[in-house]
Design a protein around this motif. Structure first.
Motif, PDB file in Angstrom:
ATOM      1  N   ARG A  98       0.828  -1.203   0.000  1.00  0.00           N
ATOM      2  CA  ARG A  98       0.000   0.000   0.000  1.00  0.00           C
ATOM      3  C   ARG A  98       0.861   1.252   0.000  1.00  0.00           C
ATOM      4  O   ARG A  98       0.365   2.353   0.218  1.00  0.00           O
ATOM      5  CB  ARG A  98      -0.895   0.025   1.246  1.00  0.00           C
ATOM      6  CG  ARG A  98      -1.822  -1.160   1.342  1.00  0.00           C
ATOM      7  CD  ARG A  98      -2.777  -1.007   2.499  1.00  0.00           C
ATOM      8  NE  ARG A  98      -2.192  -1.402   3.758  1.00  0.00           N
ATOM      9  CZ  ARG A  98      -2.791  -2.162   4.675  1.00  0.00           C
ATOM     10  NH1 ARG A  98      -4.003  -2.606   4.460  1.00  0.00           N
ATOM     11  NH2 ARG A  98      -2.194  -2.453   5.801  1.00  0.00           N
ATOM     12  N   SER A  99       2.157   1.089  -0.213  1.00  0.00           N
ATOM     13  CA  SER A  99       3.086   2.203  -0.075  1.00  0.00           C
ATOM     14  C   SER A  99       3.197   3.066  -1.324  1.00  0.00           C
ATOM     15  O   SER A  99       3.637   4.204  -1.235  1.00  0.00           O
ATOM     16  CB  SER A  99       4.473   1.678   0.275  1.00  0.00           C
ATOM     17  OG  SER A  99       5.047   1.031  -0.849  1.00  0.00           O
ATOM     18  N   ALA A 140      -3.026  -7.404   6.212  1.00  0.00           N
ATOM     19  CA  ALA A 140      -3.573  -6.229   5.515  1.00  0.00           C
ATOM     20  C   ALA A 140      -4.845  -5.743   6.195  1.00  0.00           C
ATOM     21  O   ALA A 140      -5.068  -4.537   6.327  1.00  0.00           O
ATOM     22  CB  ALA A 140      -3.847  -6.566   4.054  1.00  0.00           C
ATOM     23  N   VAL A 147       2.248  -1.144   5.756  1.00  0.00           N
ATOM     24  CA  VAL A 147       2.059  -0.696   4.384  1.00  0.00           C
ATOM     25  C   VAL A 147       2.633  -1.645   3.337  1.00  0.00           C
ATOM     26  O   VAL A 147       2.296  -1.529   2.163  1.00  0.00           O
ATOM     27  CB  VAL A 147       2.635   0.719   4.166  1.00  0.00           C
ATOM     28  CG1 VAL A 147       1.835   1.737   4.956  1.00  0.00           C
ATOM     29  CG2 VAL A 147       4.099   0.781   4.516  1.00  0.00           C
ATOM     30  N   ARG A 148       3.483  -2.563   3.753  1.00  0.00           N
ATOM     31  CA  ARG A 148       4.039  -3.528   2.801  1.00  0.00           C
ATOM     32  C   ARG A 148       4.343  -4.824   3.530  1.00  0.00           C
ATOM     33  O   ARG A 148       4.764  -4.813   4.671  1.00  0.00           O
ATOM     34  CB  ARG A 148       5.313  -2.978   2.176  1.00  0.00           C
ATOM     35  CG  ARG A 148       5.942  -3.972   1.181  1.00  0.00           C
ATOM     36  CD  ARG A 148       7.248  -3.477   0.643  1.00  0.00           C
ATOM     37  NE  ARG A 148       6.975  -2.548  -0.434  1.00  0.00           N
ATOM     38  CZ  ARG A 148       7.919  -1.847  -1.050  1.00  0.00           C
ATOM     39  NH1 ARG A 148       9.178  -1.946  -0.689  1.00  0.00           N
ATOM     40  NH2 ARG A 148       7.619  -1.049  -2.042  1.00  0.00           N
TER      41      ARG A 148
END
Length: 173
Positions: A98-99, A140, A147-148
């Motif tokens: 999500r970065s 998640a 974020v990852r």
């Protein structure tokens, strides 16, 4: 005929908690990264405060070197690696990101947590690997600041008690 060179992901982990051992390990890993890596290498020294914030498990490995190298160089590095280290060849899978940042962008703003995992005793390998893969969905959904997440299934290594190694990046501790 030109043969394509295959590359593998090699993880070398320092087990010696003595600060005097960390600097030579980091220097060795950076030297390898500068001369042997395929353009991707990461060196991580475990942050004790961040580690304690995300787990109650004691620190076993105090530094990690992730090296993407040729098959032949990986075999040589396994023999040349510093004392008090373990090594694993892994098959990498990006569980989520999500970065919006490419891997090449450094330094990472936030905290990275690397965790070796062992299969649960009595659980068939294929079933455990399925559970491990599904852990990406759980991380998640339940860790808003994560974020990852990269998952690495061990293909070979010096420590047979490790079956996978997770890499999680958080925006904060």
């Amino acid at each position: 005929v030109v043969r394509a060179m295959t590359h593998v992901k090699l993880l070398v982990a320092l087990e010696d908690a003595d600060p005097a051992a960390r600097d030579p390990f980091v220097a060795w890993a950076r030297e390898v990264a500068m001369h042997d890596a395929t353009g991707r290498a990461e060196v991580e020294v475990v942050d004790e405060v961040a580690h304690a914030a995300h787990t109650r498990v004691p620190i076993r490995h105090v530094a990690f070197a992730w090296l993407w190298v040729s098959d032949a160089r990986a075999a040589a590095l396994v023999d040349e690696r510093p004392d008090a280290t373990a090594w694993w060849l892994v098959r990498e899978r990006l569980a989520f990101d999500r970065s919006a940042r490419p891997d090449e962008v450094r330094p990472w703003a936030g905290v990275k947590k690397t965790t070796p995992w062992a299969a649960v005793t009595g659980v068939e390998t294929r079933v455990w690997q399925g559970r491990y893969t599904n852990h990406g969905w759980l991380a998640a959904a339940h860790h808003a600041t994560c974020v990852r997440y990269r998952q690495n299934v061990v293909v070979d290594g010096s420590d047979r008690s490790v079956d996978a190694v997770s890499e999680l990046w958080f925006t904060n501790v």
